[in-house]
Write a protein that holds these residues in place. Structure first.
Motif, short mmCIF file in Angstrom:
data_model
loop_
_atom_site.label_atom_id
_atom_site.label_comp_id
_atom_site.label_asym_id
_atom_site.label_seq_id
_atom_site.Cartn_x
_atom_site.Cartn_y
_atom_site.Cartn_z
N VAL A 102 14.97 74.56 7.10
CA VAL A 102 16.15 73.90 7.76
C VAL A 102 17.23 74.92 8.01
O VAL A 102 17.95 74.73 8.92
N ALA A 103 17.64 76.08 7.14
CA ALA A 103 18.33 77.20 7.66
C ALA A 103 18.00 77.74 8.68
O ALA A 103 18.62 78.24 9.63
N PRO A 128 27.31 75.63 11.44
CA PRO A 128 27.06 76.90 10.35
C PRO A 128 25.67 76.29 9.57
O PRO A 128 25.69 75.05 9.10
N ALA A 129 24.77 76.96 9.15
CA ALA A 129 23.72 76.56 8.39
C ALA A 129 24.03 75.89 7.02
O ALA A 129 23.41 75.01 6.63
N PRO A 130 25.07 76.59 6.21
CA PRO A 130 25.42 75.82 5.02
C PRO A 130 25.65 74.47 5.25
O PRO A 130 25.23 73.58 4.26
N ILE A 143 16.96 83.45 1.08
CA ILE A 143 16.44 82.20 0.33
C ILE A 143 17.45 81.64 -0.87
O ILE A 143 17.36 80.42 -0.91
N LEU A 144 17.95 82.53 -1.62
CA LEU A 144 19.09 81.92 -2.43
C LEU A 144 20.31 81.04 -1.86
O LEU A 144 20.66 79.95 -2.36
N GLU A 145 20.91 81.84 -0.84
CA GLU A 145 21.85 81.03 -0.11
C GLU A 145 21.28 79.49 0.33
O GLU A 145 21.99 78.63 0.17
N SER A 146 20.16 79.55 1.04
CA SER A 146 19.38 78.47 1.50
C SER A 146 19.44 77.42 0.39
O SER A 146 19.60 76.06 0.48
N ALA A 185 21.32 73.63 -0.17
CA ALA A 185 20.59 72.50 -0.31
C ALA A 185 20.68 71.64 -1.44
O ALA A 185 20.93 70.52 -1.82
N LEU A 186 20.67 72.50 -2.81
CA LEU A 186 20.95 72.06 -4.28
C LEU A 186 22.32 70.94 -4.09
O LEU A 186 22.32 70.04 -4.80
#
Length: 533
Positions: free
Chosen positions: A16-17, A26-28, A270-273, A277-278
């Motif tokens: 998704v990111a 923005p991706a977030p 990886i962690l930011e994505s 999502a979480l």
């Protein structure tokens, strides 16, 4: 333990990111939206934020990457506004939002309301960095926002612990609360100061890049755990260590820097994505635990708390920007002036994130006397809606606000000129050193090899200046672009030959990999010469 849900989370959020990078959003924000939808989709695994996982395992590497990318010198130059936001504003927001929530929501005790205020007080480090990169904020505004988000978690978590102790009946006094805050702050900085020098020494004395980068991955967890072990702030310890290591990264060998940049870029992605999502995936839990409160009633409270969070930030930001300048001549002389637009951006860029949610989920179910924690379910819901509200409303409108305000950006030509002058000065020093070395009989080289050293140096010197020149009238390429393209074509031709020789069994796979790695390094060198990276 079933690892499939974790793999699905990482793979899905990364996909998704990656797709979001092709959109203007923005991706977030895309990740949060997809998480909200996925939370109610059939067949999606259940994900639950756990403070015991997020704080010691996810927060340290995220803070570490953000601090490594920050400038110690810029933060030091802006220490006053950073401190006013990261400490002053966070404590002010804890009290102000908590008091307003207590007044707005019937039967919400002040102690529980202050817990809510502490939870939603700190803007998120990951969100601030991601949005600032995307919208292209002015350098000083970006530094202030990043500096605030690096430190404010420590302030908010300590304020949360003090408010929580009062809410569950542990009877913490104001004096004890201030003492705990000072212990956390001074202790966290102290642990960071104790660790940063030996960790840097170890990094510079390990001889293998693989070992150095293994240490690099462990450093944020070591700093966080060491500080928390003595009841100090792990957040501050991580930030102090990372700022020091980032400031002295030039003392580590080039192979480590290249590997480390690639490794941490992947880890951060990886962690930011996964984190964003979480956030969206928590909606089912929040609604399920809403309990006796009606959804319509809770939504009304959520809108009021969100509005309070936004207004309280502006109530702090504008006086904190102008009052010190009006009261102190030293501040006026040392810091650049600002108009009303910069505080507006800083005030509107207060997006909350995963730390607020993780801390909210750590609120105990019962007080010390065994009674249920007052309005715990509502506090969780209000935290979630505040995080989503700031991400969606402020995150979506911030780029538009930046465009409307027409904030000044550095002139690309001026930036390139400064870069060219710096490169020219460095090249002159390198040229002088080369002449000195070649005069020594022990360093004698055949003329072609000596000329090659000079030509590489000259190419590096001219590459930046050429970016200031006109593009080729036929191709539209600059000299840098043409050089890079021709280098790639030549290397691709060699690469194809090596693969063909392997396929014909004239060389084995090991030799092919050795030859291809050599070409990879040549290609990287060509790009470094033209990109200056």
């Amino acid at each position: 333990m079933d690892a499939l849900p974790l793999i699905a989370l990482v793979a899905g959020s990364a996909a998704v990111a990656g797709a979001a990078r092709r959109t203007p959003v923005p991706a977030p924000l895309v990740l949060v939206a997809v998480g909200l939808v996925a939370g109610f989709s059939p067949g999606i695994p259940t994900y639950h934020l756990d403070a015991d996982v997020v704080l010691p395992l996810l927060l340290p590497p995220l803070l570490h990457t953000a601090a490594l990318d920050s400038s110690y010198l810029d933060l030091r130059a802006n220490i006053r506004p950073v401190a006013l936001l990261s400490v002053g504003y966070t404590l002010f927001a804890t009290v102000a939002v908590g008091w307003l929530a207590h007044r707005i929501i019937p039967d919400l005790p002040l102690t529980a309301a202050l817990v809510l205020g502490a939870v939603v007080a700190p803007p998120d480090a990951v969100t601030a960095a991601a949005i600032a990169r995307r919208v292209g904020l002015p350098a000083r505004v970006t530094t202030i926002l990043q500096g605030e988000s690096l430190v404010n978690d420590a302030t908010a978590i300590t304020a949360f612990r003090v408010a929580l102790a009062a809410a569950v009946g542990e009877g913490m006094s104001w004096g004890a609360g201030i003492g705990e805050f000072l212990l956390a702050a001074i202790g966290g900085v102290g642990v960071g100061l104790l660790l940063m020098v030996p960790l840097h020494w170890l990094r510079t004395h390990l001889k293998e890049a693989l070992l150095q980068n293994t240490l690099s991955l462990l450093i944020p967890f070591v700093a966080y755990a060491a500080a928390e072990r003595v009841h100090a702030s792990g957040v501050l310890a991580v930030v102090v260590v990372a700022l020091y290591l980032g400031h002295r990264s030039w003392q580590v060998d080039f192979a480590t820097r290249l590997q480390e940049a690639a490794v941490w870029k992947m880890v951060a992605f990886i962690l930011e994505s996964a984190v964003f999502a979480l956030i969206g995936l928590q909606l089912p839990f929040v609604l399920k635990e809403l309990g006796p409160f009606g959804l319509r009633e809770a939504v009304g409270y959520a809108a009021a708390v969100f509005l309070a969070v936004v207004v309280v930030r502006f109530v702090w930001v504008y006086p904190a920007t102008y009052l010190p300048r009006w009261l102190s001549r030293r501040v006026r002389e040392r810091e650049p002036g600002t108009d009303w637009t910069a505080p507006l951006i800083v005030g509107w860029a207060g997006m909350r994130g995963v730390v607020s949610l993780a801390v909210a989920f750590s609120i105990p179910l019962a007080a010390q006397d065994g009674s249920p924690f007052p309005a715990r379910n509502l506090v969780l819901f209000l935290t979630f809606t505040t995080v989503i509200g700031t991400l969606v409303i402020q995150g979506l409108t911030l780029p538009l606000l930046v465009r409307v305000l027409k904030l000044p950006h550095p002139d690309p030509q001026t930036v390139t000129l400064i870069e060219a002058q710096a490169q020219n000065e460095a090249s002159e020093a390198a040229e002088a050193r080369l002449r000195e070395l070649l005069e020594d009989p022990r360093n004698s080289l055949p003329p072609p090899l000596a000329d090659r050293l000079r030509s590489v140096l000259e190419r590096r010197r001219n590459a930046v200046w050429e970016r200031l020149g006109a593009a080729d009238p036929v191709t539209g390429e600059s000299a840098d672009d043409t050089y890079r393209r021709l280098s790639r074509e030549m290397i691709e031709a060699e690469r194809a030959v090596f693969v063909r020789l392997r396929d014909e069994r004239r060389i084995d796979d090991e030799m092919m990999r050795t030859l291809l790695r050599r070409l990879d390094l040549e290609e990287a060198a060509a790009y470094r010469e033209t990109d200056g990276s």
